[in-house]
Design a protein around this motif. Structure first.
Motif, PDB file in Angstrom:
ATOM      1  N   ASP A 129      33.242  51.861  38.829  1.00 37.09           N
ATOM      2  CA  ASP A 129      32.873  51.408  37.487  1.00 37.09           C
ATOM      3  C   ASP A 129      32.666  49.899  37.588  1.00 37.09           C
ATOM      4  O   ASP A 129      33.621  49.113  37.599  1.00 37.09           O
ATOM      5  N   GLU A 130      31.415  49.493  37.673  1.00 37.82           N
ATOM      6  CA  GLU A 130      31.090  48.088  37.948  1.00 37.82           C
ATOM      7  C   GLU A 130      31.595  47.135  36.869  1.00 37.82           C
ATOM      8  O   GLU A 130      32.049  46.028  37.174  1.00 37.82           O
ATOM      9  N   ASP A 131      31.538  47.562  35.605  1.00 34.68           N
ATOM     10  CA  ASP A 131      32.003  46.688  34.519  1.00 34.68           C
ATOM     11  C   ASP A 131      33.501  46.441  34.619  1.00 34.68           C
ATOM     12  O   ASP A 131      33.965  45.298  34.559  1.00 34.68           O
ATOM     13  N   ALA A 132      34.268  47.514  34.785  1.00 32.55           N
ATOM     14  CA  ALA A 132      35.730  47.390  34.839  1.00 32.55           C
ATOM     15  C   ALA A 132      36.178  46.636  36.091  1.00 32.55           C
ATOM     16  O   ALA A 132      37.053  45.761  36.026  1.00 32.55           O
ATOM     17  N   TRP A 133      35.562  46.944  37.239  1.00 31.33           N
ATOM     18  CA  TRP A 133      35.954  46.262  38.466  1.00 31.33           C
ATOM     19  C   TRP A 133      35.503  44.797  38.435  1.00 31.33           C
ATOM     20  O   TRP A 133      36.179  43.917  38.970  1.00 31.33           O
ATOM     21  N   GLY A 134      34.380  44.546  37.771  1.00 34.34           N
ATOM     22  CA  GLY A 134      33.922  43.168  37.615  1.00 34.34           C
ATOM     23  C   GLY A 134      34.933  42.329  36.848  1.00 34.34           C
ATOM     24  O   GLY A 134      35.169  41.164  37.177  1.00 34.34           O
ATOM     25  N   GLU A 135      35.558  42.913  35.823  1.00 34.54           N
ATOM     26  CA  GLU A 135      36.594  42.217  35.060  1.00 34.54           C
ATOM     27  C   GLU A 135      37.811  41.922  35.928  1.00 34.54           C
ATOM     28  O   GLU A 135      38.409  40.847  35.840  1.00 34.54           O
ATOM     29  N   LYS A 138      37.031  39.009  38.145  1.00 39.62           N
ATOM     30  CA  LYS A 138      37.079  37.745  37.399  1.00 39.62           C
ATOM     31  C   LYS A 138      38.513  37.240  37.288  1.00 39.62           C
ATOM     32  O   LYS A 138      38.784  36.048  37.458  1.00 39.62           O
ATOM     33  N   SER A 147      29.011  47.937  44.101  1.00 40.58           N
ATOM     34  CA  SER A 147      28.006  48.576  43.255  1.00 40.58           C
ATOM     35  C   SER A 147      28.110  50.081  43.441  1.00 40.58           C
ATOM     36  O   SER A 147      28.453  50.559  44.529  1.00 40.58           O
ATOM     37  N   LYS A 183      34.575  57.488  34.327  1.00 42.45           N
ATOM     38  CA  LYS A 183      35.151  56.142  34.326  1.00 42.45           C
ATOM     39  C   LYS A 183      36.629  56.153  33.941  1.00 42.45           C
ATOM     40  O   LYS A 183      37.390  55.268  34.334  1.00 42.45           O
ATOM     41  N   GLY A 189      38.514  50.474  37.589  1.00 44.60           N
ATOM     42  CA  GLY A 189      37.128  50.492  38.034  1.00 44.60           C
ATOM     43  C   GLY A 189      36.971  50.877  39.485  1.00 44.60           C
ATOM     44  O   GLY A 189      35.871  51.225  39.926  1.00 44.60           O
TER      45      GLY A 189
END
Length: 241
Positions: A129-135, A138, A147, A183, A189
């Motif tokens: 899950d790119e959005d959750a792992w991206g958070e 950060k 990806s 997800k 993520g």
């Protein structure tokens, strides 16, 4: 005479998703151990952050020919780190061709020490899950180098190695991605949530059942013990219920 009983062993080998397999969220290893109570020992050999390139050097140090006779199954669960973008995360990334070769080398090693290919289970990496792992990245001030497109490619190649080598395969990626709620099967993520862990256990269960069909339950149930003469029940050759 040595009357010590031994339990067949299930080795779980891989990265952080294996290392966390006895944790509250990533509990698939604990579920497996609970399911196999008094039948098999489930041994966690997970290494957070590791990839197939590193794990091929670790494997011979934790499993040798003297272990082979007691091994009921070995899971190899790698690819979540290997599939990082090579430019953004060169330390964990493993090129696809090398990833296939490393998995193959590990399978061949296990066979060389006497573990049958049918007892080797390759597990494909789960979707990302790119959005959750991206958070999460950060929060740790790290670049987002995962990806789902790349992860899918590694998952497909993991499954192909299993076909080519004649091993078992649990295609976790495929099973998760077909669900609209996939997800929710990840806690951050990348790593499995309780829902994802239960799915993996469900996928593994029939494979493990087949591999342990001849394993007896150790020692009789308490209400089957002759309480007037427990030695007869507990020290006889037949220790199954």
């Amino acid at each position: 005479m040595n009357n010590k009983l031994t339990w067949p062993k299930i080795f779980l080998f891989g990265d952080s998703i294996t290392q966390l397999s006895f944790s509250q969220d990533g509990q698939w290893g604990a579920l497996l151990a609970d399911y196999l109570q008094r039948k098999c020992d489930v041994i966690n050999r997970g290494f957070s952050g590791y990839n197939a390139r590193w794990c091929k050097f670790v494997l011979p140090q934790i499993l040798g020919s003297d272990d082979a006779a007691s091994v009921a199954a070995v899971t190899i669960f790698l690819g979540a780190n290997d599939s990082n973008d090579g430019d953004l995360n060169p330390s964990q990334h493993v090129p696809l061709k090398d990833y296939r070769e490393d998995l193959t080398e590990m399978v061949q090693y296990l066979q060389s020490i006497g573990i049958q290919r049918e007892r080797i289970i390759l597990i494909t990496p789960p979707p990302c899950d790119e959005d959750a792992w991206g958070e999460e990245c950060k929060k740790k001030d790290k670049p987002m180098s995962k990806s789902n497109t790349l992860t899918e490619l590694y998952a497909k190649n993991c499954a192909k190695v299993a076909i080519d080598c004649g091993t078992q395969c649990v295609d976790l990626y495929k099973a998760m991605i077909k669900s609209e709620e996939w997800k929710e099967m990840l806690c951050d993520g990348l790593h499995l949530s309780q829902t994802g862990s239960h799915l993996l256990f469900t996928l593994l269960q029939p494979v493990i059942d087949k591999l342990t069909s001849d394993v007896v339950f150790k020692f009789p149930l308490w209400d089957k013990v002759d309480y007037m003469n427990p030695k007869v029940s507990l020290c006889s050759a037949n220790t199954s219920s």
